[in-house]
Design a protein around this motif. Sequence first.
Motif, PDB file in Angstrom:
ATOM      1  N   MET A   1     -28.751 -11.196  62.343  1.00  0.00           N
ATOM      2  CA  MET A   1     -27.734 -12.065  62.874  1.00  0.00           C
ATOM      3  C   MET A   1     -27.590 -11.852  64.512  1.00  0.00           C
ATOM      4  O   MET A   1     -27.245 -10.728  64.806  1.00  0.00           O
ATOM      5  N   THR A   2     -28.303 -12.815  65.261  1.00  0.00           N
ATOM      6  CA  THR A   2     -28.179 -12.269  66.660  1.00  0.00           C
ATOM      7  C   THR A   2     -26.760 -12.855  67.339  1.00  0.00           C
ATOM      8  O   THR A   2     -26.315 -12.542  68.372  1.00  0.00           O
ATOM      9  N   ARG A   3     -26.034 -13.627  66.426  1.00  0.00           N
ATOM     10  CA  ARG A   3     -24.780 -14.142  67.004  1.00  0.00           C
ATOM     11  C   ARG A   3     -23.714 -13.941  65.758  1.00  0.00           C
ATOM     12  O   ARG A   3     -23.422 -14.830  65.120  1.00  0.00           O
ATOM     13  N   PRO A   4     -23.564 -12.617  65.612  1.00  0.00           N
ATOM     14  CA  PRO A   4     -22.529 -12.209  64.533  1.00  0.00           C
ATOM     15  C   PRO A   4     -21.290 -13.266  64.284  1.00  0.00           C
ATOM     16  O   PRO A   4     -20.774 -13.533  65.299  1.00  0.00           O
ATOM     17  N   GLY A   5     -21.101 -13.638  63.035  1.00  0.00           N
ATOM     18  CA  GLY A   5     -19.985 -14.680  62.885  1.00  0.00           C
ATOM     19  C   GLY A   5     -20.225 -16.041  63.092  1.00  0.00           C
ATOM     20  O   GLY A   5     -19.234 -16.834  62.812  1.00  0.00           O
ATOM     21  N   ASP A   6     -21.474 -16.411  63.475  1.00  0.00           N
ATOM     22  CA  ASP A   6     -21.709 -17.550  63.790  1.00  0.00           C
ATOM     23  C   ASP A   6     -22.195 -18.352  62.377  1.00  0.00           C
ATOM     24  O   ASP A   6     -23.251 -17.962  61.849  1.00  0.00           O
ATOM     25  N   LYS A   7     -21.261 -19.039  61.762  1.00  0.00           N
ATOM     26  CA  LYS A   7     -21.656 -19.807  60.335  1.00  0.00           C
ATOM     27  C   LYS A   7     -22.988 -20.850  60.624  1.00  0.00           C
ATOM     28  O   LYS A   7     -23.686 -20.565  59.444  1.00  0.00           O
ATOM     29  N   GLU A   8     -23.166 -21.255  61.661  1.00  0.00           N
ATOM     30  CA  GLU A   8     -24.533 -22.046  61.524  1.00  0.00           C
ATOM     31  C   GLU A   8     -25.751 -21.285  61.588  1.00  0.00           C
ATOM     32  O   GLU A   8     -26.758 -21.650  60.871  1.00  0.00           O
ATOM     33  N   GLN A   9     -25.660 -20.128  62.055  1.00  0.00           N
ATOM     34  CA  GLN A   9     -26.995 -19.304  62.066  1.00  0.00           C
ATOM     35  C   GLN A   9     -26.933 -18.501  60.798  1.00  0.00           C
ATOM     36  O   GLN A   9     -28.110 -18.547  60.202  1.00  0.00           O
TER      37      GLN A   9
ATOM     38  N   HIS B   1     -25.758 -19.943  58.041  1.00  0.00           N
ATOM     39  CA  HIS B   1     -26.434 -20.908  57.015  1.00  0.00           C
ATOM     40  C   HIS B   1     -27.797 -21.408  57.141  1.00  0.00           C
ATOM     41  O   HIS B   1     -28.475 -21.524  56.217  1.00  0.00           O
ATOM     42  N   GLY B   2     -28.357 -21.309  58.509  1.00  0.00           N
ATOM     43  CA  GLY B   2     -29.680 -21.305  58.846  1.00  0.00           C
ATOM     44  C   GLY B   2     -30.473 -20.402  58.077  1.00  0.00           C
ATOM     45  O   GLY B   2     -31.599 -20.481  57.296  1.00  0.00           O
ATOM     46  N   LEU B   3     -30.069 -19.261  58.115  1.00  0.00           N
ATOM     47  CA  LEU B   3     -30.916 -18.044  57.188  1.00  0.00           C
ATOM     48  C   LEU B   3     -30.832 -18.278  55.810  1.00  0.00           C
ATOM     49  O   LEU B   3     -31.659 -18.056  55.089  1.00  0.00           O
ATOM     50  N   LEU B   4     -29.599 -18.717  55.260  1.00  0.00           N
ATOM     51  CA  LEU B   4     -29.681 -18.933  53.850  1.00  0.00           C
ATOM     52  C   LEU B   4     -30.561 -19.950  53.330  1.00  0.00           C
ATOM     53  O   LEU B   4     -30.907 -19.785  52.333  1.00  0.00           O
ATOM     54  N   ARG B   5     -30.392 -21.128  54.348  1.00  0.00           N
ATOM     55  CA  ARG B   5     -31.285 -21.988  53.699  1.00  0.00           C
ATOM     56  C   ARG B   5     -32.653 -21.943  53.767  1.00  0.00           C
ATOM     57  O   ARG B   5     -33.452 -22.144  52.803  1.00  0.00           O
ATOM     58  N   ARG B   6     -33.083 -21.219  54.823  1.00  0.00           N
ATOM     59  CA  ARG B   6     -34.624 -20.517  54.993  1.00  0.00           C
ATOM     60  C   ARG B   6     -34.849 -19.788  53.627  1.00  0.00           C
ATOM     61  O   ARG B   6     -35.834 -19.948  53.224  1.00  0.00           O
TER      62      ARG B   6
ATOM     63  N   LEU C   1     -26.542 -26.784  51.355  1.00  0.00           N
ATOM     64  CA  LEU C   1     -25.411 -25.871  50.903  1.00  0.00           C
ATOM     65  C   LEU C   1     -24.287 -26.282  50.636  1.00  0.00           C
ATOM     66  O   LEU C   1     -23.746 -27.285  51.179  1.00  0.00           O
ATOM     67  N   GLN C   2     -23.682 -25.950  49.471  1.00  0.00           N
ATOM     68  CA  GLN C   2     -22.407 -26.739  49.089  1.00  0.00           C
ATOM     69  C   GLN C   2     -21.188 -25.369  49.058  1.00  0.00           C
ATOM     70  O   GLN C   2     -20.240 -25.876  49.602  1.00  0.00           O
ATOM     71  N   ASP C   3     -21.489 -24.295  48.946  1.00  0.00           N
ATOM     72  CA  ASP C   3     -20.400 -23.314  48.896  1.00  0.00           C
ATOM     73  C   ASP C   3     -21.107 -21.933  49.298  1.00  0.00           C
ATOM     74  O   ASP C   3     -22.395 -21.887  48.932  1.00  0.00           O
ATOM     75  N   VAL C   4     -20.641 -21.270  50.368  1.00  0.00           N
ATOM     76  CA  VAL C   4     -20.962 -19.937  50.662  1.00  0.00           C
ATOM     77  C   VAL C   4     -20.152 -18.947  50.494  1.00  0.00           C
ATOM     78  O   VAL C   4     -18.826 -19.054  51.350  1.00  0.00           O
ATOM     79  N   ILE C   5     -19.942 -18.147  49.732  1.00  0.00           N
ATOM     80  CA  ILE C   5     -18.660 -16.874  49.304  1.00  0.00           C
ATOM     81  C   ILE C   5     -19.429 -15.791  49.540  1.00  0.00           C
ATOM     82  O   ILE C   5     -20.162 -15.273  49.082  1.00  0.00           O
ATOM     83  N   PRO C   6     -18.749 -14.829  50.634  1.00  0.00           N
ATOM     84  CA  PRO C   6     -19.096 -13.460  51.064  1.00  0.00           C
ATOM     85  C   PRO C   6     -18.764 -12.773  49.613  1.00  0.00           C
ATOM     86  O   PRO C   6     -17.616 -13.036  48.921  1.00  0.00           O
ATOM     87  N   LEU C   7     -19.455 -11.677  49.440  1.00  0.00           N
ATOM     88  CA  LEU C   7     -19.011 -11.161  48.150  1.00  0.00           C
ATOM     89  C   LEU C   7     -19.001  -9.428  48.711  1.00  0.00           C
ATOM     90  O   LEU C   7     -19.514  -9.144  49.756  1.00  0.00           O
ATOM     91  N   CYS C   8     -18.380  -8.742  47.673  1.00  0.00           N
ATOM     92  CA  CYS C   8     -18.409  -7.258  47.941  1.00  0.00           C
ATOM     93  C   CYS C   8     -19.933  -6.603  48.149  1.00  0.00           C
ATOM     94  O   CYS C   8     -20.754  -7.125  47.658  1.00  0.00           O
TER      95      CYS C   8
END
Length: 142
Positions: free
Chosen positions: A36-44, A46-51, A70-77
């Motif tokens: 993550m070059t921009r920590p906290g950036d949801k778009e970045q 989501h792009g990593l997750l989609r890829r 993407l329908q739902d992204v939930i951070p986990l422990c």
Amino acid sequence: MSATATELLTSYRVTWEQKGIEKSHTEVCIVDDNDMTRPGDKEQLHGLLRRMLAIRHLPIGYSVPENVVLQDVIPLCNCEPYPGENCAWAEHKGERFYMTTSQTFPQCEVIHDRHRNKIVGIVSIGFSVKFLTMVREELGHQ
């Protein structure tokens, strides 16, 4: 497998579907915070997750991030993908986020994130518990 001091891994439970096909899937994806070059950036993020999902789960010829919705992204422990390991926050009773009294702002409390060693917010004492609860629910680690 455990994260070193320079390597922080964040796990996400991701519900997604292939573009044009209305069938949902749920996967656990692990993102190295160094990606993550921009920590906290949801778009970045989501792009990593989609890829990642496109490469792993879509057929050849369709394996591009644009074909993943993407329908739902939930951070986990942090420990959830590795069941045999101790929770990353075990020494803190499993709490990633915590609250302290502000030394700078009277009648305020500070909400901290142990994962990134950052302040999430400075909040009036009257709203601090509600804010901490919302942060814990929104950002995942219970």
